[in-house]
Design a protein around this motif. Structure first.
Motif, PDB file in Angstrom:
ATOM      1  N   ASN A 196       0.830  -1.202   0.000  1.00 51.06           N
ATOM      2  CA  ASN A 196       0.000   0.000   0.000  1.00 51.06           C
ATOM      3  C   ASN A 196       0.868   1.258   0.000  1.00 51.06           C
ATOM      4  N   HIS A 248       1.479   3.411  -3.597  1.00 50.45           N
ATOM      5  CA  HIS A 248       0.946   4.775  -3.578  1.00 50.45           C
ATOM      6  C   HIS A 248       2.053   5.809  -3.738  1.00 50.45           C
ATOM      7  N   GLN A 276       3.978  11.816   1.324  1.00 46.57           N
ATOM      8  CA  GLN A 276       3.617  12.207  -0.035  1.00 46.57           C
ATOM      9  C   GLN A 276       4.533  13.317  -0.547  1.00 46.57           C
ATOM     10  N   VAL A 280      -1.859   4.669  -8.344  1.00 43.14           N
ATOM     11  CA  VAL A 280      -0.854   3.779  -7.764  1.00 43.14           C
ATOM     12  C   VAL A 280      -0.003   3.178  -8.877  1.00 43.14           C
TER      13      VAL A 280
END
Length: 289
Positions: free
Chosen positions: A115, A119, A155, A282
């Motif tokens: 995950n 991402h 991020q 993704v």
């Protein structure tokens, strides 16, 4: 993207002390109240395995340290050996890392590790698509505060890995005066003057402008950065010409890899792109035996 060179400037990794609470919380969310029912029922406690993280499409790798932590937090005896590093340009079939050790821990951590990895690699890949498109110009691509709750700092790290730069990290590290602030303050001049009086000398002030008239007022008052919001190309070129180096110029408004070059060609310093973080696709990465 396959013809682009590897990113030249390595990005400093985030300290483990910052990453561990995030990964630990993600694992606990997945483990719930009873742990991994499927794996614990099927896989013998002493079973060993060897698996590989493999890219299934081209892109830019980011988030490897979070993936490593997911496996190691489940079982410190798992051996996680990276083949590549964050910032690497991936092709379909690229081997990213090899993991060996207890099979139960490996299978339980798999989804959490992927995950994060898929991402953040998607964020880095999206950023690189803009950075590559404007490489021949002087502009840089930057992210925004349109991030997923709890994931902002990773991020923004992935944006740097992808060749972009970061805008402010939160409400507390710079002033950005938007149209609603101006409306409440009663005008551009009042908003800028109040901001300047209310913050320290180390804090930069950016003002969002929609028209050349607002820009003229901003330049008269003096700000550090002007956010040229949703301007068409002729207006954007005129705005950059009027600024003439008196402030940093930042363009925003639904910019894509296809439209970024023409925006960069206007001479702006920065191109702000919200979808890099709030809508990143993704990157397909799998755990293969």
């Amino acid at each position: 993207m396959d013809s682009a060179p590897d990113l030249a400037m390595p990005v400093a990794p985030l300290p483990t002390i910052m990453l561990e609470p995030l990964v630990r919380a993600a694992l606990l969310e997945d483990l719930g109240r009873a742990g991994d029912l499927t794996t614990d029922a099927i896989v013998p406690v002493d079973a060993q395995a060897r698996t590989r993280l493999v890219a299934r499409q081209e892109g830019v790798l980011a988030g490897l340290d979070l993936a490593r932590l997911a496996f190691r937090l489940m079982d410190a005896s798992l051996d996680f050996r990276p083949v590549l590093a964050d910032g690497a340009r991936l092709q379909a079939g690229s081997e990213i890392a090899v993991i060996t050790g207890p099979a139960r821990a490996m299978l339980t951590a798999e989804r959490t590790a992927l995950n994060f990895l898929c991402h953040l690699s998607g964020v880095a890949t999206g950023t690189a698509s803009i950075a590559d498109a404007i490489r021949s110009y002087g502009a840089k691509v930057t992210c925004t505060r349109k991030t997923l709750p709890g994931l902002r700092f990773v991020q923004k790290y992935a944006v740097r890995v992808g060749g972009g730069s970061n805008h402010r990290h939160g409400l507390d590290d710079a002033v950005l005066i938007k149209d609603n602030h101006v409306a409440v303050a009663g005008g551009v001049r009042q908003a800028v003057q109040r901001a300047r009086a209310g913050v320290g000398h180390m804090v930069k002030i950016e003002l969002e402008v929609d028209t050349l008239e607002q820009l003229d007022e901003a330049l008269e008052i003096g700000v550090d950065v002007v956010l040229l919001d949703n301007m068409d190309l002729p207006t954007l070129r005129a705005a950059v010409s009027r600024v003439n180096g008196r402030a940093v110029t930042e363009a925003s408004g639904r910019i894509t890899p296809d439209t970024a070059p023409e925006v960069a060609a206007t001479g702006v310093d920065l191109i702000a792109v919200g979808w890099l973080t709030h809508s990143a696709r993704v990157l397909d990465i799998g755990l293969d035996s």
